[in-house]
Design a protein around this motif. Structure first.
Motif, PDB file in Angstrom:
ATOM      1  N   THR A  22       0.831  -1.207   0.000  1.00  0.00           N
ATOM      2  CA  THR A  22       0.000   0.000   0.000  1.00  0.00           C
ATOM      3  C   THR A  22       0.866   1.258   0.000  1.00  0.00           C
ATOM      4  O   THR A  22       0.391   2.326  -0.349  1.00  0.00           O
ATOM      5  CB  THR A  22      -0.956   0.030   1.217  1.00  0.00           C
ATOM      6  OG1 THR A  22      -0.197   0.054   2.421  1.00  0.00           O
ATOM      7  CG2 THR A  22      -1.892  -1.166   1.206  1.00  0.00           C
ATOM      8  N   VAL A  23       2.124   1.114   0.377  1.00  0.00           N
ATOM      9  CA  VAL A  23       3.051   2.244   0.376  1.00  0.00           C
ATOM     10  C   VAL A  23       3.703   2.394  -0.998  1.00  0.00           C
ATOM     11  O   VAL A  23       3.624   3.448  -1.622  1.00  0.00           O
ATOM     12  CB  VAL A  23       4.128   2.071   1.475  1.00  0.00           C
ATOM     13  CG1 VAL A  23       5.158   3.179   1.398  1.00  0.00           C
ATOM     14  CG2 VAL A  23       3.484   2.023   2.856  1.00  0.00           C
ATOM     15  N   ASN A  59       0.987   2.808  -3.877  1.00  0.00           N
ATOM     16  CA  ASN A  59      -0.072   3.664  -3.345  1.00  0.00           C
ATOM     17  C   ASN A  59      -1.059   4.136  -4.403  1.00  0.00           C
ATOM     18  O   ASN A  59      -2.263   4.184  -4.154  1.00  0.00           O
ATOM     19  CB  ASN A  59       0.548   4.855  -2.611  1.00  0.00           C
ATOM     20  CG  ASN A  59      -0.478   5.604  -1.812  1.00  0.00           C
ATOM     21  OD1 ASN A  59      -1.052   6.571  -2.295  1.00  0.00           O
ATOM     22  ND2 ASN A  59      -0.734   5.139  -0.598  1.00  0.00           N
ATOM     23  N   GLU A 101      -5.110   4.037  -4.317  1.00  0.00           N
ATOM     24  CA  GLU A 101      -5.861   5.292  -4.443  1.00  0.00           C
ATOM     25  C   GLU A 101      -6.849   5.223  -5.604  1.00  0.00           C
ATOM     26  O   GLU A 101      -7.983   5.699  -5.496  1.00  0.00           O
ATOM     27  CB  GLU A 101      -4.905   6.470  -4.652  1.00  0.00           C
ATOM     28  CG  GLU A 101      -4.151   6.867  -3.419  1.00  0.00           C
ATOM     29  CD  GLU A 101      -3.154   7.997  -3.658  1.00  0.00           C
ATOM     30  OE1 GLU A 101      -2.904   8.367  -4.839  1.00  0.00           O
ATOM     31  OE2 GLU A 101      -2.618   8.514  -2.669  1.00  0.00           O
ATOM     32  N   THR A 150      -5.011   6.951   6.156  1.00  0.00           N
ATOM     33  CA  THR A 150      -3.752   6.312   6.553  1.00  0.00           C
ATOM     34  C   THR A 150      -3.787   6.035   8.046  1.00  0.00           C
ATOM     35  O   THR A 150      -4.120   6.918   8.841  1.00  0.00           O
ATOM     36  CB  THR A 150      -2.549   7.230   6.229  1.00  0.00           C
ATOM     37  OG1 THR A 150      -2.601   7.574   4.841  1.00  0.00           O
ATOM     38  CG2 THR A 150      -1.236   6.539   6.525  1.00  0.00           C
ATOM     39  N   SER A 151      -3.435   4.809   8.414  1.00  0.00           N
ATOM     40  CA  SER A 151      -3.438   4.415   9.826  1.00  0.00           C
ATOM     41  C   SER A 151      -2.168   4.895  10.529  1.00  0.00           C
ATOM     42  O   SER A 151      -1.224   5.369   9.885  1.00  0.00           O
ATOM     43  CB  SER A 151      -3.535   2.894   9.944  1.00  0.00           C
ATOM     44  OG  SER A 151      -2.294   2.314   9.571  1.00  0.00           O
ATOM     45  N   GLY A 156       1.024   3.437   9.179  1.00  0.00           N
ATOM     46  CA  GLY A 156       1.501   3.816   7.855  1.00  0.00           C
ATOM     47  C   GLY A 156       0.822   3.062   6.726  1.00  0.00           C
ATOM     48  O   GLY A 156       1.157   3.242   5.560  1.00  0.00           O
ATOM     49  N   THR A 157      -0.111   2.182   7.060  1.00  0.00           N
ATOM     50  CA  THR A 157      -0.871   1.473   6.031  1.00  0.00           C
ATOM     51  C   THR A 157      -2.145   2.264   5.746  1.00  0.00           C
ATOM     52  O   THR A 157      -2.470   3.214   6.453  1.00  0.00           O
ATOM     53  CB  THR A 157      -1.228   0.047   6.487  1.00  0.00           C
ATOM     54  OG1 THR A 157      -2.004   0.115   7.683  1.00  0.00           O
ATOM     55  CG2 THR A 157       0.024  -0.786   6.715  1.00  0.00           C
ATOM     56  N   ILE A 158      -2.851   1.850   4.708  1.00  0.00           N
ATOM     57  CA  ILE A 158      -4.060   2.593   4.360  1.00  0.00           C
ATOM     58  C   ILE A 158      -5.306   1.811   4.745  1.00  0.00           C
ATOM     59  O   ILE A 158      -5.254   0.617   5.028  1.00  0.00           O
ATOM     60  CB  ILE A 158      -4.101   2.958   2.861  1.00  0.00           C
ATOM     61  CG1 ILE A 158      -4.192   1.714   1.996  1.00  0.00           C
ATOM     62  CG2 ILE A 158      -2.935   3.830   2.474  1.00  0.00           C
ATOM     63  CD1 ILE A 158      -4.528   2.015   0.542  1.00  0.00           C
ATOM     64  N   ASP A 180      -9.279  -2.081   6.833  1.00  0.00           N
ATOM     65  CA  ASP A 180      -7.841  -1.829   6.928  1.00  0.00           C
ATOM     66  C   ASP A 180      -7.097  -2.746   5.965  1.00  0.00           C
ATOM     67  O   ASP A 180      -7.391  -3.946   5.888  1.00  0.00           O
ATOM     68  CB  ASP A 180      -7.334  -2.104   8.348  1.00  0.00           C
ATOM     69  CG  ASP A 180      -7.756  -1.044   9.329  1.00  0.00           C
ATOM     70  OD1 ASP A 180      -7.462   0.137   9.076  1.00  0.00           O
ATOM     71  OD2 ASP A 180      -8.382  -1.390  10.344  1.00  0.00           O
TER      72      ASP A 180
END
Length: 191
Positions: free
Chosen positions: A54-55, A58, A62, A74-75, A78-80, A94
């Motif tokens: 997810t980073v 991204n 998105e 964003t949690s 650092g994940t989405i 999550d």
């Protein structure tokens, strides 16, 4: 209890991820109601992403949110996550991965089960994996969850593979004994 919103959210997100060949596995407390049919409100849905990031990817995640009109956040890890409106209610999904303080060894995904959710098959971890992950977290909330699962296992006659639990705990050598101790303290008696 309204599990429909979680099932619908899982189906929608899983379908979109699968369309793009993004491998994912149901993890977290939603495993209880969705994979085992236990009445439990998970409060959200957690999916572990296996073959994308997810980073690093991204834009892909998105794009999925944009195309489906889902909110994206964003949690703290650092994940989405996606936030979907299902039947007038908000559901958070999550998207987790091995990043920063989140680490799940690949062996946790070697014995996934297929779960039918509103006509879509989703891979899910089992209770053994879930219990070890919760014990690894080492929070009061996680221990309360383990205690509740221990009661459910007894009440519903759900069998656990205690050798697998031990083997999974040992994948965290620095914390294996602590994990097993937290499980035992909360009613999961692993030898």
């Amino acid at each position: 209890m309204r599990l429909d919103k979680y099932k619908t959210a899982l189906k929608l997100v899983s379908t979109e991820l699968s369309k793009r060949d993004i491998e994912h596995v149901l993890v977290g407390s939603a495993v209880l109601p969705l994979a085992y049919g236990v009445e439990y409100d998970p409060r959200d849905v957690d999916l572990f992403i296996l073959n994308k990031s997810t980073v690093l990817d991204n834009e892909l995640f998105e794009e999925i949110a944009r195309e489906n009109d889902w909110d994206l956040g964003t949690s703290d890890h650092g994940t989405i996550y996606y936030e979907l409106i299902v039947g007038g209610e908000s559901v958070k999904v999550d998207l987790l991965e091995n990043i920063l303080d989140i680490y799940i060894p690949p062996e946790f995904f070697s014995e996934t089960r297929k779960v039918a959710v509103n006509g879509v098959e989703v891979a899910s971890i089992g209770l053994e994996e879930l219990l070890v992950l919760k014990a690894k977290i080492a929070t009061k909330e996680a221990e309360e969850f383990i205690n509740e699962v221990a009661r459910i296992v007894l009440d519903k006659g759900i069998g656990l593979n205690y050798q697998r639990i031990r083997a999974l705990a040992e994948l965290f050598p620095e914390d294996a004994e602590g994990i097993l101790k937290r499980l035992r303290r909360n009613g999961i008696y692993v030898e």
